[in-house]
Motif scaffolding. Structure first.
Motif, mmCIF file in Angstrom:
data_model
loop_
_atom_site.group_PDB
_atom_site.id
_atom_site.type_symbol
_atom_site.label_atom_id
_atom_site.label_comp_id
_atom_site.label_asym_id
_atom_site.label_seq_id
_atom_site.Cartn_x
_atom_site.Cartn_y
_atom_site.Cartn_z
ATOM 1 N N LYS B 216 0.825 -1.217 0.000
ATOM 2 C CA LYS B 216 0.000 0.000 0.000
ATOM 3 C C LYS B 216 0.861 1.272 0.000
ATOM 4 N N VAL B 217 1.909 1.257 -0.845
ATOM 5 C CA VAL B 217 2.715 2.464 -1.049
ATOM 6 C C VAL B 217 2.619 2.848 -2.519
ATOM 7 N N SER B 218 3.174 3.989 -2.866
ATOM 8 C CA SER B 218 3.102 4.484 -4.231
ATOM 9 C C SER B 218 3.663 3.455 -5.214
ATOM 10 N N THR B 219 2.928 3.176 -6.296
ATOM 11 C CA THR B 219 3.320 2.116 -7.236
ATOM 12 C C THR B 219 4.058 2.706 -8.430
ATOM 13 N N ASP B 220 5.302 3.089 -8.211
ATOM 14 C CA ASP B 220 6.097 3.638 -9.312
ATOM 15 C C ASP B 220 7.036 2.603 -9.917
ATOM 16 N N GLY B 221 7.033 1.391 -9.367
ATOM 17 C CA GLY B 221 7.882 0.336 -9.921
ATOM 18 C C GLY B 221 9.346 0.458 -9.567
ATOM 19 N N ILE B 222 9.663 1.367 -8.662
ATOM 20 C CA ILE B 222 11.065 1.568 -8.263
ATOM 21 C C ILE B 222 11.213 1.211 -6.786
ATOM 22 N N PHE B 223 12.080 0.272 -6.498
ATOM 23 C CA PHE B 223 12.287 -0.180 -5.122
ATOM 24 C C PHE B 223 13.248 0.811 -4.439
ATOM 25 N N GLY B 224 12.653 1.830 -3.842
ATOM 26 C CA GLY B 224 13.464 2.861 -3.188
ATOM 27 C C GLY B 224 13.343 2.793 -1.681
ATOM 28 N N ALA B 225 13.744 3.890 -1.020
ATOM 29 C CA ALA B 225 13.783 3.913 0.444
ATOM 30 C C ALA B 225 12.396 3.745 1.058
#
Lengths: 147, 532
Positions: B216-225
């Motif tokens: 349930k976090v922003s789904t930008d496709g980038i595994f960030g912090a």
């Protein structure tokens, strides 16, 4: 003369561009001590090998060229690799019957792209004096001179 | 205020170790440390069950001893739990190498183990123990002798028996790690039983989006912090080691909590939203060059090479667009490029690089557009290694190849003697020779060509090949892409695995795919006949 040097410097600077040059070949210099088993006693011999990995003439395989200067002579050996191993059987000769090293070499890639060359075979520590080949092993840290 | 050992997680992560930071660790301690001189190794004498059941005691202390009791805990699965950045009550009275101030001068590591015969040390934990100690000693520029067991430090001798390890052997192993002669560790399997790759910070693609949806976090496709923090919380809530890495256990928990099965990577990451529509009056190709110029790849610093010339990233995006369009149209050479990993490590670069692709979460077990894209990811890394992205690069002067067949040329430093590797290679040569439309004006951006680099050698087809490689970069790229599937030993950086695989590259090429899928006009504009 000064003008020529400036022109040459400018030309080299332009040719180099903004980033490092790329190369297909690889050049390493590997130096250290070989451990000799000399009639049961352990002795050491300093050795330095210049290693070149380049594309072989047919374009399919890699050619390895090993060179070493010893007793003011150039000893050299080359082989074409057909396997995954970065090494193989090699003999470093000065073009006559004299050989500095006969055996197997292999390059290993360690942490942080640090290379080590291992030698396992026989060396001649006095080729000019026609001495005999002595069993030897070495692990030589390498400096990567590839750009 | 934070204490001084805030460098611990970074040092351990840089050594390839799993790290789980405990809430509040930066400000936890019995005061500030003195100069760190070494490490004291302990075992917890805790429960025989669980990964790190002693974590609470180590953090909060016991009734007879105030916590924290160590800066680091080491779980049975090899995870380092970062507990405190300040001084801890772990050493007691003792001496090692003339130092009797153990708590002030030594970092304490408490490894989970009962110390009894009933609790053998898991290899993954032991390996992590040695590597963690080596990383700390390297950081503080100390020799292996500055690592000791609590049983060696404690006075009077015999007061302590931990850890239940042969410390002489332990130090030998640490020395071999510091000397670079120890084998690389394998901490987490690359894939789970269903073939899903282990993912961590830096990964990109559809699998990351699905993880983000579950978290349930922003789904930008980038595994960030942000994704990593949410994942650690999820792992805590589900009784997992909060290491921020999606390995087999976390995959299973995510799947169980999400319901529907997560799609394996074999189906490929779908491109991100296309966000560079062509400007009115501009060329359709501007869509691709603009997205390439704005991509993370354009800013990436390649190992030993630095940032790529702007023209290289833009030009390679265009070439990939062209080849992808050919692939969609059923072109035989493009289909050959996109075939599945053949498993022939001696010939196929994708087979040779299989471990590297797996580590990057790129699956080539199925033929198709994903494998084609991954081939170009490798190709772009190769071009940076061979020529630093300079389309006009001349021969390799170190190697001294000066005949028409052997002289290296262009972005990928190919020589004409590669042509026999596939029947499609001479055809590509003939096609581009007849119509040398190769985006050279795009590749020129940020590149200076010396007169020497433009010299070609020998005569006949070999000399023409060298010229075409430099003056028609799309030819060089297509020829090299196909040859990579058949003659990987042609390239030294491939053999030595020096060509880098970058997720930023995969992301950009995915965007190119999306743009082409959405625009038949773009497909048409990329075709050779339509390039001036």
């Amino acid at each position: 003369m000064t003008k020529r040097i400036i022109v040459l410097g400018l030309a080299l600077g332009l040719g180099a561009g903004g980033t490092a040059l790329g190369r297909d070949s690889s050049r390493l210099v590997c130096s250290g001590f070989a451990e000799l088993d000399y009639n049961g006693s352990q002795e050491k011999m300093a050795i330095s090998i210049d290693f070149l990995d380049r594309r072989a003439a047919g374009g399919v395989n890699r050619e390895y060229v090993l060179s070493s200067i010893y007793q003011r002579k150039l000893f050299q050996g080359k082989m074409v690799s057909t396997s995954d191993v970065w090494g193989g059987k090699i003999a470093l000769s000065d073009g006559s019957r004299s050989k500095l090293f006969v055996g197997v070499f292999e390059l290993e890639k360690g942490q942080n792209d640090a290379y080590t060359m291992s030698l396992d075979g026989k060396v001649n520590r006095d080729p000019s004096g026609h001495a005999t080949l002595i069993t030897a092993k070495a692990r030589l840290p390498c400096v990567d001179l590839s750009l | 205020m934070a204490f001084s050992l805030t460098w611990l997680p970074e040092v351990l992560e840089d050594a390839g170790l799993k790290v789980a930071e405990q809430p509040g660790w930066r400000t936890r301690g019995r005061g500030e440390m003195g100069t760190v001189k070494g490490v004291i190794c302990h075992h917890t004498s805790g429960s025989a069950h669980g990964i790190m059941p002693s974590l609470g005691v180590l953090t909060n202390g016991r009734s007879d001893l105030a916590g924290p009791l160590a800066q680091l805990g080491l779980g049975r699965d090899g995870t380092f739990f970062v507990i405190a950045a300040g001084r801890c009550n772990h050493a007691g009275t003792g001496m090692w190498q003339g130092l009797s101030t153990g708590n002030s001068n030594f970092i304490g590591i408490e490894a989970e183990n009962t110390g009894g015969q009933d609790d053998p040390w898991p290899p993954v934990q032991l390996d992590a123990y040695r590597r963690g100690v080596a990383a700390i000693l390297k950081k503080i520029a100390a020799n292996p002798v500055m690592c000791c067991g609590h049983k060696e430090y404690a006075l009077p001798h015999g007061r302590k028996d931990d850890p239940s390890l042969d410390m002489v052997d332990f130090r030998t192993q640490v020395a071999s790690i510091l000397g670079g002669t120890a084998p690389d560790p394998i901490v987490i399997p690359d894939r789970d039983a269903d073939g899903r790759p282990t993912l961590r910070r830096g990964a990109r693609g559809d699998l990351v989006k699905q993880i983000q949806t579950d978290l349930k976090v922003s789904t930008d496709g980038i595994f960030g912090a942000g994704t990593e923090a949410a994942l650690r919380q999820f792992q805590r809530e589900h009784g997992l080691v909060p290491d921020g890495i999606v390995g087999p256990r976390t995959w299973a928990s995510l799947e169980a909590s999400a319901g529907p099965a997560i799609v394996p990577l074999a189906s490929g990451p779908r491109p991100a939203t296309f966000s560079f529509p062509a400007e009115p009056g501009g060329s359709p190709l501007d869509q691709i060059t603009q997205m390439a110029g704005a991509s993370d790849l354009a800013r990436f610093a390649w190992r030993d090479r630095g940032k790529a010339p702007a023209g290289y990233i833009k030009g390679m995006a265009l070439v990939y667009g062209r080849v992808y369009s050919k692939f969609k149209a059923g072109d035989a050479a493009a289909l050959d490029m996109g075939q599945k990993n053949t498993g022939d490590r001696g010939r196929d670069a994708l087979a040779w690089y299989d471990d590297v692709f797996n580590a990057a979460g790129m699956d080539n077990r199925t033929g198709g557009e994903d494998t084609l894209r991954h081939l170009f990811v490798l190709l772009i890394g190769l071009g940076m290694r061979e020529s630093s992205g300079k389309y006009c690069e001349g021969r390799d002067i170190t190697a001294n190849n000066v005949t028409a067949d052997t002289a290296e040329a262009g972005l990928f430093q190919m020589s004409f003697n590669a042509k026999a590797a596939s029947p499609f290679l001479p055809r590509i040569f003939a096609q581009y020779r007849a119509n040398p439309s190769g985006f050279v004006d795009v590749f020129k951006e940020g590149v200076i060509c010396s007169a020497a680099s433009l010299e070609n050698f020998g005569s006949g087809d070999g000399k023409e090949f060298q010229r075409l490689c430099k003056e028609c970069p799309a030819f060089a790229a297509e020829f090299a892409a196909l040859a990579l599937r058949h003659i990987r030993t042609h390239w030294g950086p491939i053999n030595r695995k020096q060509a880098q695989i970058r997720p930023e590259c995969d992301a950009l090429l995915s965007q190119v795919q999306a743009a082409i899928d959405a625009s038949p006009a773009l497909r048409s504009a990329l075709a050779p006949a339509n390039i001036a």
